[in-house]
Design a protein around this motif. Structure first.
Motif, PDB file in Angstrom:
ATOM      1  N   ASP A 145      73.850 -39.288  44.114  1.00  0.00           N
ATOM      2  CA  ASP A 145      75.232 -39.074  43.598  1.00  0.00           C
ATOM      3  C   ASP A 145      75.144 -38.528  42.016  1.00  0.00           C
ATOM      4  O   ASP A 145      75.869 -37.699  41.404  1.00  0.00           O
ATOM      5  N   GLN A 146      74.362 -39.491  41.257  1.00  0.00           N
ATOM      6  CA  GLN A 146      74.109 -39.240  39.728  1.00  0.00           C
ATOM      7  C   GLN A 146      73.758 -37.642  39.697  1.00  0.00           C
ATOM      8  O   GLN A 146      74.012 -36.883  38.751  1.00  0.00           O
ATOM      9  N   LEU A 147      72.601 -37.415  40.692  1.00  0.00           N
ATOM     10  CA  LEU A 147      71.900 -36.005  40.466  1.00  0.00           C
ATOM     11  C   LEU A 147      73.034 -34.808  40.729  1.00  0.00           C
ATOM     12  O   LEU A 147      73.193 -33.741  39.936  1.00  0.00           O
ATOM     13  N   VAL A 148      73.795 -35.063  41.798  1.00  0.00           N
ATOM     14  CA  VAL A 148      74.625 -34.008  42.014  1.00  0.00           C
ATOM     15  C   VAL A 148      75.791 -33.905  40.934  1.00  0.00           C
ATOM     16  O   VAL A 148      76.355 -32.989  40.440  1.00  0.00           O
ATOM     17  N   GLU A 149      76.236 -35.107  40.409  1.00  0.00           N
ATOM     18  CA  GLU A 149      77.208 -35.156  39.329  1.00  0.00           C
ATOM     19  C   GLU A 149      76.785 -34.499  38.272  1.00  0.00           C
ATOM     20  O   GLU A 149      77.253 -33.542  37.628  1.00  0.00           O
ATOM     21  N   THR A 150      75.283 -34.774  37.884  1.00  0.00           N
ATOM     22  CA  THR A 150      74.865 -34.131  36.651  1.00  0.00           C
ATOM     23  C   THR A 150      74.724 -32.718  36.866  1.00  0.00           C
ATOM     24  O   THR A 150      74.914 -32.067  35.861  1.00  0.00           O
ATOM     25  N   TYR A 151      74.235 -32.197  38.012  1.00  0.00           N
ATOM     26  CA  TYR A 151      74.145 -30.772  38.271  1.00  0.00           C
ATOM     27  C   TYR A 151      75.229 -30.106  38.200  1.00  0.00           C
ATOM     28  O   TYR A 151      75.310 -29.076  37.428  1.00  0.00           O
ATOM     29  N   HIS A 152      76.428 -30.466  38.640  1.00  0.00           N
ATOM     30  CA  HIS A 152      77.799 -29.688  38.556  1.00  0.00           C
ATOM     31  C   HIS A 152      78.167 -29.886  37.229  1.00  0.00           C
ATOM     32  O   HIS A 152      78.741 -28.889  36.713  1.00  0.00           O
ATOM     33  N   ALA A 153      78.183 -31.018  36.450  1.00  0.00           N
ATOM     34  CA  ALA A 153      78.538 -31.203  34.976  1.00  0.00           C
ATOM     35  C   ALA A 153      77.538 -30.098  34.119  1.00  0.00           C
ATOM     36  O   ALA A 153      78.217 -29.592  33.382  1.00  0.00           O
ATOM     37  N   ALA A 154      76.246 -30.129  34.290  1.00  0.00           N
ATOM     38  CA  ALA A 154      75.783 -29.070  33.516  1.00  0.00           C
ATOM     39  C   ALA A 154      76.123 -27.568  33.821  1.00  0.00           C
ATOM     40  O   ALA A 154      76.271 -26.997  32.969  1.00  0.00           O
ATOM     41  N   ARG A 155      76.442 -27.384  35.129  1.00  0.00           N
ATOM     42  CA  ARG A 155      76.720 -26.043  35.196  1.00  0.00           C
ATOM     43  C   ARG A 155      78.104 -25.692  34.758  1.00  0.00           C
ATOM     44  O   ARG A 155      78.589 -24.582  34.210  1.00  0.00           O
ATOM     45  N   GLN A 156      79.203 -26.818  34.887  1.00  0.00           N
ATOM     46  CA  GLN A 156      80.550 -26.675  34.414  1.00  0.00           C
ATOM     47  C   GLN A 156      80.211 -26.491  32.645  1.00  0.00           C
ATOM     48  O   GLN A 156      80.954 -25.810  32.209  1.00  0.00           O
TER      49      GLN A 156
END
Length: 618
Positions: free
Chosen positions: A406-417
């Motif tokens: 979950d942290q990985l997915v959240e980090t990935y989307h936050a970086a893209r955003q």
């Protein structure tokens, strides 16, 4: 009919003679065998022994009968010793006698397969079986079920039988089978069971794993309930596993962890860039506050400057007009010449103040440009990997802690955003950079103009000597006309300048407000990106061994089900050796109408001769 009677008579004669013949033969064989053993006792050898444990249970799962069929693979004929706590034994191979003394069993076995049965009493199976029956939601005694209609539920529970050798519970697989007649049973449901058609019957099979208690449920709608006994087979769990090809899987995981590493490194650079940006914006905010204060002071001073310049301009115009009309009062008390003499110095000070403001703007611009460049570099370092939903789903299925994923997915989307937001704001950030440079340059130009005006005005005042006016009135008239005209132009320029300063001050108030908001935003951004980096760093540390951890988990899972090192042991006695296999065949009583019992009673009423007649001629 005559032929049948002849056969019957021959058969009856044989029956009457056969017992004495068998007794004689058996006696003769026994004597011969005994004499042979006394003269040449032989000890037989066998290569392996199999045990098949047969157990009969009540419909509720209570033990009713148990016996064991022992199977020897005899290599050399002779006497074989076996052990078992049997109440009685039976030779299933030939007519030789089996001797039993306590737990010791002595048998005379020929070469090849040798079978004998040992009956047991009060022996316990390695498993407890509890079978419950429910009709329309109410528990019911299985004896009351035959012929009933409704919705039936059969629940089978298996647990370890404490006090019995745990080897079987830990290493054996249970296969529980129910056979339901589809003429009687409809809408059959059995979760986690396999179903197969066998003629008009539905075969339902559950599997109980080693070292696991089980609960298995069958539900159906029934008409005139009747059911064959439940069959349970227990065999060693010797399923072999070939390890999966980990190369592709670990390759994908390595690519994923590498992507996580690069994201973490990118977020690290982003975090440093945002820290520099926030520091620069904070300095920009402080410098902007100073600049705003200076602009406010300049704007406030502009009013006094304009008022003083207007008085000087008006005085010069009055003097010029009076000189032109030859009506000048040579007392000149109407003119305060000291204010006129202070004007060049005031303009020079104003120019110096604007110079300082320009220097502050230039410093702010330099700081902003450096911070902006650092931010741009950090944002450009964010990897542009496109991780698909399939990749994420595969990661969830890998067995890794879901919180980490979950942290990985959240980090990935936050970086893209964050990257997308920066792309949208980049044009505005470029504009601020350009405008700061333009304002610094413009301020320098205003300062230079004021310096030129101050020098020219001071020079003009020095060239003008009022004491000589009485002697050179004409010269005074021309000089005053020129001075009045020049100062009027200067005053008009001063008006334009102060208006510009007012507009600049008002406009800069809005710019400073935006810089304050920018500072607040970058401060929050620094805090958020710091948390983001903490998360990606923790994620990387948790997943950098993901391929190895995945392989370890798969090896661990395979090891849990690998029974390749299982060594069979005897069910009946620890003294038995050369055990090849032990199997359990367990069956519950049928639940049916009383027809079978009625048939049995009728058969018991028949005489021996009636049964014999039915056997051969029925």
């Amino acid at each position: 009919m005559m032929r049948k009677k002849q056969i019957l008579l021959v058969f009856l004669a044989a029956v009457l003679v056969l017992p004495s013949f068998l007794v004689s033969a058996a006696t003769s064989e026994t004597i011969s065998t005994t004499a042979s053993e006394e003269n040449n006792p032989a000890s037989g050898t066998f290569t392996s022994k199999d045990e098949v444990v047969y157990a009969a249970l009540s419909p509720n799962g209570i033990m009713e009968e148990i016996y064991v069929v022992n199977i020897f693979e005899v290599l050399e004929p002779g006497t074989i010793i076996d052990y078992g706590n049997y109440t009685s034994v039976k030779n299933l191979t030939n007519l030789s006698t089996i001797e039993q003394s306590g737990n010791k069993i002595e048998l005379d076995a020929p070469e090849g397969k040798f079978f004998y049965q040992g009956n047991m009493k009060n022996e316990r199976l390695p498993w407890n079986f509890a079978i419950s029956y429910y009709l329309d939601g109410e528990e019911i005694d299985p004896a009351s079920l035959p012929g009933k209609d409704g919705h039936v539920q059969i629940k089978i529970e298996t647990t370890a039988n404490e006090g019995v050798e745990t080897t079987f519970y830990e290493n054996y697989l249970l296969q529980i089978s129910l056979t339901l007649d589809t003429d009687l049973f409809r809408n059959i449901e059995a979760e986690d069971a396999s179903m197969a058609n066998a003629g008009k019957n539905k075969q339902i099979t559950f599997t109980g794993m080693p070292e696991e208690d089980g609960e298995f449920v069958v539900e159906a709608d029934v008409t005139e309930f009747e059911m064959k006994g439940i069959e349970i087979a227990a065999v060693p769990y010797n399923m072999s596993f070939d390890g999966p090809d980990m190369d592709d899987m670990t390759g994908d995981m390595e690519s994923l962890t590498d992507a996580i590493r690069q994201i973490n490194e990118g977020v690290f650079d982003l975090n440093n860039g945002v820290i520099d940006l926030n520091s620069g914006v904070f300095e920009l905010r402080n410098g902007s506050a100073e600049f705003q204060g200076g602009m406010t002071e300049i704007n406030d001073a502009s009013t006094e400057l304009i008022d003083g310049s207007a008085m000087i301009n008006e005085a010069l115009a009055t003097i010029n007009e009076a000189v032109g009309e030859n009506t000048i009062d040579f007392d000149f008390e109407i003119i305060d010449m000291s204010e006129l003499e202070q004007l060049p110095n005031s303009l020079s000070q104003l120019a110096n103040g604007i110079d300082e403001t320009a220097d502050v703007l230039a410093s702010i611009h330099e700081t902003y440009s450096e911070a902006y460049a650092s931010l741009d570099e950090a944002m450009q370092n964010i990897p542009e990997y496109d991780i698909s939903d399939e990749d994420i789903e595969r990661l969830y299925e890998s067995g890794v802690d879901e919180e980490i994923i979950d942290q990985l997915v959240e980090t990935y989307h936050a970086a893209r955003q964050a990257s997308g937001t920066y792309d949208r704001l980049k044009e505005g950030l470029d504009t601020v950079d350009t405008r700061l440079g333009e304002m610094a340059a413009s301020s320098k130009q205003v300062s230079e103009i004021l310096k030129v005006v101050s020098v020219e005005l001071e020079s003009a005042l020095e060239d003008m000597d009022l004491a000589d006016i009485t002697d050179s009135f004409t010269q005074l008239e021309e000089g005053m006309a020129e001075l009045s005209s020049s100062y009027n132009e200067f005053h008009n320029g001063l008006l334009s300048y102060t208006n510009g300063v007012a507009e600049l001050s008002n406009g800069y108030n809005e710019l400073h407000s935006g810089i304050v908001q920018l500072s607040n935003g970058t401060d929050e951004l620094e805090s958020g990106v710091g948390e983001l980096y903490d998360g990606t760093n923790e994620l990387y540390e948790s997943t950098n061994r993901l391929p190895d951890q995945m392989k370890e988990e798969i090896d661990k899972m395979i090891a849990e089900f690998d029974r390749s090192d299982f060594e069979p042991v005897s069910f009946v006695s620890a003294d038995n050796n050369e055990i090849n296999s032990v199997q359990f065949v367990i069956r519950t009583e049928n639940i049916s109408m009383d027809e079978a019992e009625e048939t049995t009673e009728e058969e018991e009423e028949k005489s021996f001769w009636q049964k014999l007649w039915d056997l051969f001629f029925g």
